[in-house]
Design a protein around this motif. Structure first.
Motif, PDB file in Angstrom:
ATOM      1  N   PRO A  72     -34.235 -13.648  -3.582  1.00 13.32           N
ATOM      2  CA  PRO A  72     -34.291 -13.376  -5.022  1.00 13.32           C
ATOM      3  C   PRO A  72     -33.144 -14.044  -5.777  1.00 13.32           C
ATOM      4  O   PRO A  72     -32.040 -14.181  -5.256  1.00 13.32           O
ATOM      5  CB  PRO A  72     -34.186 -11.854  -5.100  1.00 13.32           C
ATOM      6  N   GLN A  73     -33.427 -14.468  -7.002  1.00 19.04           N
ATOM      7  CA  GLN A  73     -32.407 -15.054  -7.869  1.00 19.04           C
ATOM      8  C   GLN A  73     -31.908 -13.948  -8.794  1.00 19.04           C
ATOM      9  O   GLN A  73     -32.634 -13.512  -9.670  1.00 19.04           O
ATOM     10  CB  GLN A  73     -32.996 -16.213  -8.681  1.00 19.04           C
ATOM     11  N   TYR A  74     -30.696 -13.479  -8.573  1.00 21.62           N
ATOM     12  CA  TYR A  74     -30.135 -12.414  -9.388  1.00 21.62           C
ATOM     13  C   TYR A  74     -29.597 -12.964 -10.693  1.00 21.62           C
ATOM     14  O   TYR A  74     -29.018 -14.043 -10.722  1.00 21.62           O
ATOM     15  CB  TYR A  74     -29.013 -11.693  -8.632  1.00 21.62           C
ATOM     16  N   TRP A  75     -29.783 -12.225 -11.766  1.00 22.24           N
ATOM     17  CA  TRP A  75     -29.242 -12.603 -13.070  1.00 22.24           C
ATOM     18  C   TRP A  75     -27.820 -12.077 -13.233  1.00 22.24           C
ATOM     19  O   TRP A  75     -27.020 -12.655 -13.959  1.00 22.24           O
ATOM     20  CB  TRP A  75     -30.103 -12.052 -14.196  1.00 22.24           C
ATOM     21  N   PHE A  76     -27.535 -10.939 -12.590  1.00 27.99           N
ATOM     22  CA  PHE A  76     -26.232 -10.278 -12.716  1.00 27.99           C
ATOM     23  C   PHE A  76     -25.690  -9.996 -11.318  1.00 27.99           C
ATOM     24  O   PHE A  76     -26.329  -9.308 -10.535  1.00 27.99           O
ATOM     25  CB  PHE A  76     -26.373  -8.957 -13.482  1.00 27.99           C
ATOM     26  N   PRO A  77     -24.487 -10.501 -10.986  1.00 29.34           N
ATOM     27  CA  PRO A  77     -23.917 -10.217  -9.672  1.00 29.34           C
ATOM     28  C   PRO A  77     -23.283  -8.819  -9.648  1.00 29.34           C
ATOM     29  O   PRO A  77     -22.871  -8.292 -10.683  1.00 29.34           O
ATOM     30  CB  PRO A  77     -22.836 -11.288  -9.532  1.00 29.34           C
ATOM     31  N   ALA A  78     -23.219  -8.245  -8.463  1.00 26.63           N
ATOM     32  CA  ALA A  78     -22.509  -6.976  -8.316  1.00 26.63           C
ATOM     33  C   ALA A  78     -21.015  -7.236  -8.497  1.00 26.63           C
ATOM     34  O   ALA A  78     -20.511  -8.304  -8.162  1.00 26.63           O
ATOM     35  CB  ALA A  78     -22.781  -6.374  -6.947  1.00 26.63           C
ATOM     36  N   LYS A  79     -20.318  -6.245  -9.049  1.00 27.24           N
ATOM     37  CA  LYS A  79     -18.868  -6.388  -9.214  1.00 27.24           C
ATOM     38  C   LYS A  79     -18.189  -6.409  -7.852  1.00 27.24           C
ATOM     39  O   LYS A  79     -18.686  -5.832  -6.890  1.00 27.24           O
ATOM     40  CB  LYS A  79     -18.338  -5.214 -10.041  1.00 27.24           C
ATOM     41  N   THR A  80     -17.056  -7.071  -7.784  1.00 23.64           N
ATOM     42  CA  THR A  80     -16.292  -7.136  -6.543  1.00 23.64           C
ATOM     43  C   THR A  80     -15.598  -5.808  -6.256  1.00 23.64           C
ATOM     44  O   THR A  80     -15.534  -5.370  -5.117  1.00 23.64           O
ATOM     45  CB  THR A  80     -15.242  -8.257  -6.624  1.00 23.64           C
ATOM     46  N   TYR A  81     -15.105  -5.169  -7.303  1.00 22.31           N
ATOM     47  CA  TYR A  81     -14.431  -3.879  -7.174  1.00 22.31           C
ATOM     48  C   TYR A  81     -15.149  -2.862  -8.041  1.00 22.31           C
ATOM     49  O   TYR A  81     -15.473  -3.137  -9.191  1.00 22.31           O
ATOM     50  CB  TYR A  81     -12.966  -3.966  -7.626  1.00 22.31           C
ATOM     51  N   GLY A  82     -15.393  -1.678  -7.487  1.00 24.01           N
ATOM     52  CA  GLY A  82     -16.043  -0.630  -8.257  1.00 24.01           C
ATOM     53  C   GLY A  82     -17.559  -0.696  -8.160  1.00 24.01           C
ATOM     54  O   GLY A  82     -18.128  -1.278  -7.238  1.00 24.01           O
ATOM     55  N   TRP A  83     -18.228  -0.072  -9.140  1.00 24.54           N
ATOM     56  CA  TRP A  83     -19.685  -0.019  -9.160  1.00 24.54           C
ATOM     57  C   TRP A  83     -20.189  -0.716 -10.408  1.00 24.54           C
ATOM     58  O   TRP A  83     -19.585  -0.598 -11.471  1.00 24.54           O
ATOM     59  CB  TRP A  83     -20.155   1.440  -9.173  1.00 24.54           C
ATOM     60  N   GLY A  84     -21.301  -1.408 -10.317  1.00 21.01           N
ATOM     61  CA  GLY A  84     -21.899  -2.033 -11.491  1.00 21.01           C
ATOM     62  C   GLY A  84     -22.061  -3.524 -11.320  1.00 21.01           C
ATOM     63  O   GLY A  84     -22.010  -4.051 -10.201  1.00 21.01           O
ATOM     64  N   TRP A  85     -22.255  -4.187 -12.444  1.00 21.94           N
ATOM     65  CA  TRP A  85     -22.528  -5.621 -12.450  1.00 21.94           C
ATOM     66  C   TRP A  85     -21.469  -6.353 -13.250  1.00 21.94           C
ATOM     67  O   TRP A  85     -20.894  -5.818 -14.177  1.00 21.94           O
ATOM     68  CB  TRP A  85     -23.894  -5.895 -13.071  1.00 21.94           C
ATOM     69  N   GLY A  86     -21.286  -7.605 -12.904  1.00 21.00           N
ATOM     70  CA  GLY A  86     -20.361  -8.470 -13.624  1.00 21.00           C
ATOM     71  C   GLY A  86     -21.093  -9.246 -14.703  1.00 21.00           C
ATOM     72  O   GLY A  86     -22.235  -8.945 -15.055  1.00 21.00           O
ATOM     73  N   LEU A  87     -20.432 -10.277 -15.215  1.00 20.54           N
ATOM     74  CA  LEU A  87     -21.045 -11.128 -16.231  1.00 20.54           C
ATOM     75  C   LEU A  87     -22.222 -11.892 -15.632  1.00 20.54           C
ATOM     76  O   LEU A  87     -22.265 -12.154 -14.432  1.00 20.54           O
ATOM     77  CB  LEU A  87     -20.012 -12.098 -16.797  1.00 20.54           C
ATOM     78  N   PRO A  88     -23.196 -12.248 -16.460  1.00 17.90           N
ATOM     79  CA  PRO A  88     -24.390 -12.939 -15.965  1.00 17.90           C
ATOM     80  C   PRO A  88     -24.056 -14.266 -15.288  1.00 17.90           C
ATOM     81  O   PRO A  88     -23.055 -14.915 -15.591  1.00 17.90           O
ATOM     82  CB  PRO A  88     -25.195 -13.205 -17.241  1.00 17.90           C
ATOM     83  N   ILE A  89     -24.955 -14.678 -14.372  1.00 18.28           N
ATOM     84  CA  ILE A  89     -24.774 -15.947 -13.671  1.00 18.28           C
ATOM     85  C   ILE A  89     -25.932 -16.909 -13.913  1.00 18.28           C
ATOM     86  O   ILE A  89     -25.914 -18.026 -13.402  1.00 18.28           O
ATOM     87  CB  ILE A  89     -24.577 -15.722 -12.150  1.00 18.28           C
TER      88      ILE A  89
END
Length: 85
Positions: free
Chosen positions: A7-24
């Motif tokens: 799958p091609q993700y639009w939003f990567p998981a954050k490196t620290y903590g829970w959630g997503w980072g900026l779009p890719i």
């Protein structure tokens, strides 16, 4: 060319903590910037001084829609403590 099986993700998981980072991807950026624009328009559509409840409901709906899209098109999340070695 990309492999269709991964799958091609639009939003990567954050490196620290829970959630997503900026779009890719450009699709992720389109969703993110659209949500920011709609979020900013809330103050004009529902002036908080006169329509506080409407303003809050509108803003919560925008955030909920963004989280829903991140859940669908983002990398699966879990609590993370940094990169794996």
């Amino acid at each position: 060319m990309t492999d269709k099986s991964t799958p091609q993700y639009w939003f990567p998981a954050k490196t620290y903590g829970w959630g997503w980072g900026l779009p890719i991807t450009w699709q992720g950026w389109l969703v993110f910037l659209s949500a920011l624009a709609l979020f900013a328009c809330g103050a004009f559509l529902f002036p908080p001084q006169t329509m506080l409840v409407g303003y809050i409901v509108y803003e919560v709906a925008i955030v909920a829609a963004l989280i829903f899209i991140c859940q669908l098109k983002g990398e699966p999340t879990s609590w993370r403590w940094g990169k794996k070695k």
